[in-house]
Scaffold this motif. Structure first.
Motif, PDB file in Angstrom:
ATOM      1  N   TYR A  59      36.830  38.352  34.496  1.00 25.59           N
ATOM      2  CA  TYR A  59      37.300  39.674  34.893  1.00 25.59           C
ATOM      3  C   TYR A  59      36.502  40.103  36.121  1.00 25.59           C
ATOM      4  O   TYR A  59      35.599  39.381  36.554  1.00 25.59           O
ATOM      5  N   CYS A  60      36.802  41.263  36.670  1.00 21.53           N
ATOM      6  CA  CYS A  60      36.006  41.687  37.823  1.00 21.53           C
ATOM      7  C   CYS A  60      35.910  43.197  37.939  1.00 21.53           C
ATOM      8  O   CYS A  60      36.634  43.939  37.274  1.00 21.53           O
ATOM      9  N   ALA A  61      34.945  43.589  38.782  1.00 20.13           N
ATOM     10  CA  ALA A  61      34.778  44.987  39.149  1.00 20.13           C
ATOM     11  C   ALA A  61      35.051  45.077  40.639  1.00 20.13           C
ATOM     12  O   ALA A  61      34.817  44.107  41.369  1.00 20.13           O
ATOM     13  N   VAL A  62      35.556  46.219  41.083  1.00 23.42           N
ATOM     14  CA  VAL A  62      35.766  46.417  42.516  1.00 23.42           C
ATOM     15  C   VAL A  62      34.956  47.635  42.969  1.00 23.42           C
ATOM     16  O   VAL A  62      34.833  48.607  42.233  1.00 23.42           O
ATOM     17  N   GLY A  63      34.388  47.522  44.164  1.00 27.87           N
ATOM     18  CA  GLY A  63      33.585  48.633  44.651  1.00 27.87           C
ATOM     19  C   GLY A  63      32.789  48.265  45.887  1.00 27.87           C
ATOM     20  O   GLY A  63      32.851  47.122  46.355  1.00 27.87           O
ATOM     21  N   ILE A  64      32.054  49.254  46.393  1.00 24.35           N
ATOM     22  CA  ILE A  64      31.229  49.037  47.585  1.00 24.35           C
ATOM     23  C   ILE A  64      29.755  49.230  47.220  1.00 24.35           C
ATOM     24  O   ILE A  64      29.338  50.293  46.757  1.00 24.35           O
TER      25      ILE A  64
END
Ligand code: NI
Length: 253
Positions: A59-64
């Motif tokens: 799975y993944c996380a998205v962000g800066i």
């Protein structure tokens, strides 16, 4: 039974360019149950999604990430919001504050706050990076009260208690096996294991006896052994409980 849940990894890193697919296939066929790859900027968040599409339990996380902030970051948050709707995206991350490097604080705080707001609006958990910024991080977590994980926790017992009081989880990785990890050991003995999740931050922060070498999710075994020793419970128990905690926080059924 596969019980390793790596809640924080960076398999997009160039350190994995030569054998990424081979390694991930091997890890998932051995003892790794789940991996959540963290986004660090817009491009790598997209790449994380493509990686998560290749493996059922990735799975993944998205962000800066605070180290990746540019003048475009604010505008890119709309795109991050769109990416968050993908079915393999389980969190907004890796987001936070980094006062170790000489990065202007105000833009960091702005982008962090915008992403905390976004996570709350989307009702998604966050994965927090806090490097030498414990005071400001805690203040903003108290303000926004997000769900999620404080990754690679390096604060005091008191801070850990505050984080737990907010309903968040504490992420621990290879660092706890280092000789100078007295503070982390204190935190682990103090907090309930029901509030702990395991991680690598790979390719960095390999546990002893692999310190300095490239890290991967399978090495969580060594981190779990250290926790088992501190908590005086079997290592399988540590893996089982922390895997359950991670599934809960990332809402993976
Ligand atoms: Ni990270």
């Amino acid at each position: 039974m596969k019980l390793i849940f790596d809640t924080h990894a960076h398999y997009d890193d160039k350190a994995f360019d030569e054998d990424r697919d081979e390694l991930l296939t091997k890890l998932f066929s051995e003892n790794v149950a789940y991996i959540v790859n963290q986004g660090t900027n817009l491009e790598l968040s997209k790449y994380s999604i493509s990686l998560s599409e290749k493996y059922e339990n990735m799975y993944c996380a998205v962000g800066i990430h605070p180290e990746c902030i540019t003048k475009n970051s604010l505008a890119e948050l709309d795109e991050i919001k769109k990416l968050s709707q993908h079915q393999k995206v389980v969190a907004i991350g890796e987001i936070g504050l980094d006062y170790y490097w000489d990065i202007p604080k105000e833009p960091q705080k702005l982008i962090f706050e915008k992403q905390l707001e976004l996570a709350n609006e989307l009702d998604m958990p966050v994965n927090i990076h806090d490097r030498e910024a414990h005071g400001d991080t805690l203040e903003l977590l108290k303000k926004y009260k997000p769900k999620g994980i404080l990754h690679c926790f390096s604060g005091s017992v008191e801070t850990a208690r505050e984080i737990i009081k907010l309903g968040m989880y504490i992420g621990m990785g290879g660092v706890i096996t280092f000789k100078n990890s007295r503070k982390a050991v204190e935190v682990i003995s103090d907090i309930p294991i029901e509030k702990l999740v395991l991680e690598t931050d790979c390719p960095y922060l390999s546990p002893i006896p692999f310190r300095g070498k490239r890290n991967h999710s399978g090495m969580i075994q060594y981190t779990a052994e250290k926790i088992a020793e501190i908590k005086n419970i079997p290592v399988e128990e540590v893996l089982k409980i922390t895997c359950g905690n991670a599934k809960k926080v990332y809402n993976i059924i």
